[in-house]
Write a protein that holds these residues in place. Structure first.
Motif, PDB file in Angstrom:
ATOM      1  N   GLN A 183       0.819  -1.212   0.000  1.00 32.50           N
ATOM      2  CA  GLN A 183       0.000   0.000   0.000  1.00 32.50           C
ATOM      3  C   GLN A 183       0.857   1.269   0.000  1.00 32.50           C
ATOM      4  OE1 GLN A 183      -1.019  -2.604   2.421  1.00 32.50           O
ATOM      5  NE2 GLN A 183      -2.030  -3.330   0.574  1.00 32.50           N
ATOM      6  N   GLY A 184       2.032   1.166  -0.599  1.00 30.64           N
ATOM      7  CA  GLY A 184       2.933   2.310  -0.688  1.00 30.64           C
ATOM      8  C   GLY A 184       2.823   3.009  -2.028  1.00 30.64           C
ATOM      9  N   ASN A 185       3.655   4.028  -2.215  1.00 33.59           N
ATOM     10  CA  ASN A 185       3.608   4.827  -3.430  1.00 33.59           C
ATOM     11  C   ASN A 185       5.005   5.345  -3.770  1.00 33.59           C
ATOM     12  OD1 ASN A 185       2.210   6.082  -5.586  1.00 33.59           O
ATOM     13  ND2 ASN A 185       2.265   8.021  -4.493  1.00 33.59           N
ATOM     14  N   LEU A 186       5.230   5.576  -5.045  1.00 34.54           N
ATOM     15  CA  LEU A 186       6.474   6.153  -5.544  1.00 34.54           C
ATOM     16  C   LEU A 186       6.102   7.261  -6.511  1.00 34.54           C
ATOM     17  CD1 LEU A 186       9.568   6.163  -6.041  1.00 34.54           C
ATOM     18  CD2 LEU A 186       9.188   4.358  -7.733  1.00 34.54           C
ATOM     19  N   SER A 187       6.700   8.432  -6.321  1.00 29.27           N
ATOM     20  CA  SER A 187       6.419   9.539  -7.239  1.00 29.27           C
ATOM     21  C   SER A 187       7.705  10.255  -7.624  1.00 29.27           C
ATOM     22  CB  SER A 187       5.426  10.527  -6.606  1.00 29.27           C
ATOM     23  OG  SER A 187       5.988  11.117  -5.462  1.00 29.27           O
TER      24      SER A 187
ATOM     25  N   GLY B  45      16.513  19.785 -11.239  1.00 26.01           N
ATOM     26  CA  GLY B  45      16.589  18.492 -10.579  1.00 26.01           C
ATOM     27  C   GLY B  45      15.268  17.766 -10.504  1.00 26.01           C
ATOM     28  N   VAL B  46      15.301  16.651  -9.742  1.00 23.26           N
ATOM     29  CA  VAL B  46      14.135  15.785  -9.579  1.00 23.26           C
ATOM     30  C   VAL B  46      14.030  15.370  -8.123  1.00 23.26           C
ATOM     31  CG1 VAL B  46      13.269  13.453 -10.105  1.00 23.26           C
ATOM     32  CG2 VAL B  46      14.113  14.896 -11.937  1.00 23.26           C
ATOM     33  N   LEU B  47      12.802  15.250  -7.641  1.00 26.08           N
ATOM     34  CA  LEU B  47      12.536  14.744  -6.296  1.00 26.08           C
ATOM     35  C   LEU B  47      11.801  13.417  -6.438  1.00 26.08           C
ATOM     36  CD1 LEU B  47      12.546  15.180  -3.196  1.00 26.08           C
ATOM     37  CD2 LEU B  47      10.279  16.221  -3.485  1.00 26.08           C
ATOM     38  N   MET B  48      12.385  12.360  -5.862  1.00 28.83           N
ATOM     39  CA  MET B  48      11.765  11.039  -5.851  1.00 28.83           C
ATOM     40  C   MET B  48      11.254  10.808  -4.430  1.00 28.83           C
ATOM     41  SD  MET B  48      15.006   9.246  -7.726  1.00 28.83           S
ATOM     42  CE  MET B  48      14.286   7.752  -8.298  1.00 28.83           C
ATOM     43  N   THR B  49       9.997  10.406  -4.303  1.00 33.47           N
ATOM     44  CA  THR B  49       9.401  10.193  -2.985  1.00 33.47           C
ATOM     45  C   THR B  49       8.844   8.776  -2.893  1.00 33.47           C
ATOM     46  OG1 THR B  49       8.800  12.537  -2.858  1.00 33.47           O
ATOM     47  CG2 THR B  49       7.696  11.042  -1.332  1.00 33.47           C
ATOM     48  N   LEU B  50       9.306   8.042  -1.882  1.00 27.28           N
ATOM     49  CA  LEU B  50       8.800   6.703  -1.592  1.00 27.28           C
ATOM     50  C   LEU B  50       8.003   6.787  -0.308  1.00 27.28           C
ATOM     51  CD1 LEU B  50      11.919   6.383  -2.712  1.00 27.28           C
ATOM     52  CD2 LEU B  50      11.424   3.994  -2.286  1.00 27.28           C
ATOM     53  N   GLU B  51       6.794   6.255  -0.324  1.00 30.01           N
ATOM     54  CA  GLU B  51       5.960   6.245   0.874  1.00 30.01           C
ATOM     55  C   GLU B  51       5.440   4.840   1.103  1.00 30.01           C
ATOM     56  OE1 GLU B  51       4.187  10.756   0.902  1.00 30.01           O
ATOM     57  OE2 GLU B  51       2.973   9.179   0.014  1.00 30.01           O
ATOM     58  N   ILE B  52       5.498   4.401   2.371  1.00 28.59           N
ATOM     59  CA  ILE B  52       4.963   3.105   2.740  1.00 28.59           C
ATOM     60  C   ILE B  52       4.349   3.235   4.132  1.00 28.59           C
ATOM     61  CG2 ILE B  52       7.173   2.273   3.626  1.00 28.59           C
ATOM     62  CD1 ILE B  52       6.426  -0.505   2.519  1.00 28.59           C
ATOM     63  N   PRO B  53       3.124   2.722   4.318  1.00 26.61           N
ATOM     64  CA  PRO B  53       2.484   2.845   5.632  1.00 26.61           C
ATOM     65  C   PRO B  53       3.278   2.112   6.716  1.00 26.61           C
ATOM     66  CG  PRO B  53       0.915   2.067   3.985  1.00 26.61           C
ATOM     67  CD  PRO B  53       2.265   2.054   3.351  1.00 26.61           C
ATOM     68  N   TYR B  54       3.191   2.604   7.937  1.00 22.14           N
ATOM     69  CA  TYR B  54       3.811   1.874   9.043  1.00 22.14           C
ATOM     70  C   TYR B  54       2.734   1.257   9.898  1.00 22.14           C
ATOM     71  CZ  TYR B  54       3.170   6.109  11.944  1.00 22.14           C
ATOM     72  OH  TYR B  54       2.664   7.185  12.598  1.00 22.14           O
ATOM     73  N   MET B  55       3.121   0.158  10.535  1.00 21.02           N
ATOM     74  CA  MET B  55       2.183  -0.558  11.373  1.00 21.02           C
ATOM     75  C   MET B  55       2.235   0.003  12.782  1.00 21.02           C
ATOM     76  SD  MET B  55       0.874  -2.768   9.454  1.00 21.02           S
ATOM     77  CE  MET B  55       1.123  -3.629   7.950  1.00 21.02           C
ATOM     78  N   VAL B  56       1.100   0.172  13.387  1.00 18.52           N
ATOM     79  CA  VAL B  56       1.025   0.609  14.776  1.00 18.52           C
ATOM     80  C   VAL B  56       0.656  -0.594  15.614  1.00 18.52           C
ATOM     81  CG1 VAL B  56      -0.115   2.158  16.389  1.00 18.52           C
ATOM     82  CG2 VAL B  56       0.270   2.889  14.028  1.00 18.52           C
ATOM     83  N   SER B  57       1.509  -0.921  16.630  1.00 19.98           N
ATOM     84  CA  SER B  57       1.223  -2.093  17.443  1.00 19.98           C
ATOM     85  C   SER B  57       0.456  -1.725  18.694  1.00 19.98           C
ATOM     86  CB  SER B  57       2.474  -2.831  17.811  1.00 19.98           C
ATOM     87  OG  SER B  57       3.580  -2.021  17.964  1.00 19.98           O
TER      88      SER B  57
END
Length: 134
Positions: A110-114, A122-134
């Motif tokens: 359920q992550g994303n890359l843009s 230049g260019v900005l690369m963004t990686l997003e991935i949800p974190y789990m909450v315990s």
């Protein structure tokens, strides 16, 4: 998976390219130690980090600066890679095979890359991935 540990491993793997292109890496390591992503280690390291970093290194103009930052933002881990100067704008923003593999693998979690242009050349690369909450 510790982002900091696997990022360091990938950067060691690409040390020769970084040296030959005389790239300047600026890494915000302070916050990266708190990043723990719940994901398959091999997939995260080889399908995501390796592909995104290799794309950044290939596109970076020789002698340019690459900034790598991490932060937790709204329930997601966010890793940004900002390339100060790239060789060709249209190539850097294209989705080559490496970037498509990374994007699809992130989607499994359920992550994303843009990718986006910066104000400079230049260019900005963004990686997003949800974190789990315990």
């Amino acid at each position: 998976v510790s982002q900091s540990r696997y990022l360091n491993e990938q950067l060691r793997n690409f040390a020769e390219i970084i040296s030959k292109k005389n790239l300047i890496l600026v890494i915000n390591r302070d916050r990266m130690f708190e990043a723990e992503v719940v994901a398959n280690r091999w997939l995260f390291q080889h399908s995501i980090l390796s592909n995104v970093i290799s794309h950044a290194l290939v596109m970076a103009h020789p002698g340019s600066e690459i900034k790598i930052n991490y932060l937790k933002w709204r329930n997601v881990h966010r890793l940004t890679i900002e390339i100060a100067r790239i060789q060709e704008q249209k190539i850097a923003l294209s989705w080559d095979r490496r970037m498509e593999v990374a994007r699809r693998t992130l989607h499994l979690y359920q992550g994303n890359l843009s990718l986006e242009n910066t104000d400079s050349s230049g260019v900005l690369m963004t990686l997003e991935i949800p974190y789990m909450v315990s």
